[in-house]
Motif scaffolding. Structure first.
Motif, PDB file in Angstrom:
ATOM      1  N   ILE A 262       0.866  -1.181   0.000  1.00  0.00           N
ATOM      2  CA  ILE A 262       0.000   0.000   0.000  1.00  0.00           C
ATOM      3  C   ILE A 262       0.897   1.223   0.000  1.00  0.00           C
ATOM      4  O   ILE A 262       1.783   1.348   0.858  1.00  0.00           O
ATOM      5  N   HIS A 263       0.706   2.080  -0.980  1.00  0.00           N
ATOM      6  CA  HIS A 263       1.533   3.286  -1.063  1.00  0.00           C
ATOM      7  C   HIS A 263       0.679   4.534  -0.931  1.00  0.00           C
ATOM      8  O   HIS A 263      -0.446   4.586  -1.438  1.00  0.00           O
ATOM      9  N   ALA A 264       1.248   5.500  -0.276  1.00  0.00           N
ATOM     10  CA  ALA A 264       0.617   6.811  -0.153  1.00  0.00           C
ATOM     11  C   ALA A 264       1.396   7.794  -1.007  1.00  0.00           C
ATOM     12  O   ALA A 264       2.629   7.813  -0.991  1.00  0.00           O
TER      13      ALA A 264
ATOM     14  N   GLN B 252       5.507  12.262  -4.354  1.00  0.00           N
ATOM     15  CA  GLN B 252       6.371  11.332  -3.637  1.00  0.00           C
ATOM     16  C   GLN B 252       5.511  10.210  -3.103  1.00  0.00           C
ATOM     17  O   GLN B 252       4.366  10.429  -2.722  1.00  0.00           O
ATOM     18  N   MET B 253       6.057   9.000  -3.067  1.00  0.00           N
ATOM     19  CA  MET B 253       5.278   7.916  -2.483  1.00  0.00           C
ATOM     20  C   MET B 253       6.068   7.164  -1.441  1.00  0.00           C
ATOM     21  O   MET B 253       7.280   7.080  -1.478  1.00  0.00           O
ATOM     22  N   ARG B 254       5.321   6.658  -0.477  1.00  0.00           N
ATOM     23  CA  ARG B 254       5.939   5.867   0.582  1.00  0.00           C
ATOM     24  C   ARG B 254       4.993   4.738   0.950  1.00  0.00           C
ATOM     25  O   ARG B 254       3.783   4.833   0.753  1.00  0.00           O
TER      26      ARG B 254
ATOM     27  N   HIS C 223      -3.795   7.205  -2.375  1.00  0.00           N
ATOM     28  CA  HIS C 223      -3.163   5.898  -2.228  1.00  0.00           C
ATOM     29  C   HIS C 223      -3.297   5.067  -3.500  1.00  0.00           C
ATOM     30  O   HIS C 223      -4.161   5.315  -4.326  1.00  0.00           O
ATOM     31  N   HIS C 224      -2.430   4.106  -3.628  1.00  0.00           N
ATOM     32  CA  HIS C 224      -2.564   3.071  -4.654  1.00  0.00           C
ATOM     33  C   HIS C 224      -1.906   1.808  -4.109  1.00  0.00           C
ATOM     34  O   HIS C 224      -1.267   1.849  -3.062  1.00  0.00           O
ATOM     35  N   LEU C 225      -2.088   0.719  -4.821  1.00  0.00           N
ATOM     36  CA  LEU C 225      -1.398  -0.513  -4.466  1.00  0.00           C
ATOM     37  C   LEU C 225      -0.242  -0.699  -5.422  1.00  0.00           C
ATOM     38  O   LEU C 225      -0.413  -0.580  -6.634  1.00  0.00           O
ATOM     39  N   MET C 226       0.919  -0.944  -4.878  1.00  0.00           N
ATOM     40  CA  MET C 226       2.103  -1.107  -5.710  1.00  0.00           C
ATOM     41  C   MET C 226       2.372  -2.597  -5.874  1.00  0.00           C
ATOM     42  O   MET C 226       2.415  -3.340  -4.893  1.00  0.00           O
ATOM     43  N   LEU C 227       2.523  -3.007  -7.120  1.00  0.00           N
ATOM     44  CA  LEU C 227       2.924  -4.385  -7.406  1.00  0.00           C
ATOM     45  C   LEU C 227       4.445  -4.382  -7.505  1.00  0.00           C
ATOM     46  O   LEU C 227       5.010  -3.766  -8.411  1.00  0.00           O
TER      47      LEU C 227
HETATM   48 CU    CU Z   1       3.711   3.242  -5.353  1.00  0.00          CU
END
Ligand code: CU
Length: 173
Positions: free
Chosen positions: A88-90, A99-101, A123-127
């Protein structure tokens, strides 16, 4: 939330104009959006962007995750056969740069909707560790894990950023 919420704009316009041309094959109209439900959660239109060859990460978005129930929930993560891990990325805008974390959980407060859309802070989900590139028109399974509602598998649609859908309207039959 009105039930017409997920109708694609073009289809909605045609319906309003009274000139809708729907397939007569007895199956539902050509899907331009999809969703999954789990308890009081409604997972509206899970989608991903195509990835260039060689890129080892991809992202999954949702039009929104709606929590229509009276109790808070949280998204804790997920898994997919297409990647080694799902994070899970913000995203946030910091001095004109996105920027994402990674975060451990995404709050889904009772009776509210959280957007996870491409191109928006949020947010998004990072694969992570993509096994093959994601190609426009593909669909793949993603299992999501929620603190309260449990697990559900959704189908992620890989869509080019302009929203171009596969040309064949009967491709899904
Ligand atoms: Cu991401």
């Amino acid at each position: 939330m009105s039930s017409s919420h997920d109708l694609p704009h073009a289809l909605r316009r045609r319906l309003l104009a009274g000139t809708a041309l729907l397939p007569l094959c007895g199956l539902p109209p050509v899907a331009r959006a999809h969703e999954a439900r789990l308890g009081s959660l409604r997972l509206a239109h899970p989608y991903a962007r195509p990835t260039p060859g060689g890129l080892r990460t991809g992202a999954v978005y949702f039009k929104a995750i709606h929590n229509q129930g009276g109790q808070d929930d949280e998204l804790l993560g997920g898994s997919t056969p297409r990647a080694e891990a799902v994070e899970i990325h913000a995203m946030r805008l910091n001095q004109d740069r996105m920027q994402m974390r990674q975060v451990q959980r995404l709050a889904l407060p009772a009776r509210s909707s959280v957007r996870l859309r491409d191109g928006e802070a949020g947010h998004h989900l990072m694969l992570v560790g993509l096994k093959q590139p994601l190609r426009a028109g593909e669909r793949f399974p993603l299992t999501l894990n929620f603190a309260r509602a449990g697990r559900v598998q959704v189908e992620v649609w890989v869509e080019a950023p302009d929203g171009a859908a596969p040309a064949d309207p009967h491709a899904g039959h």
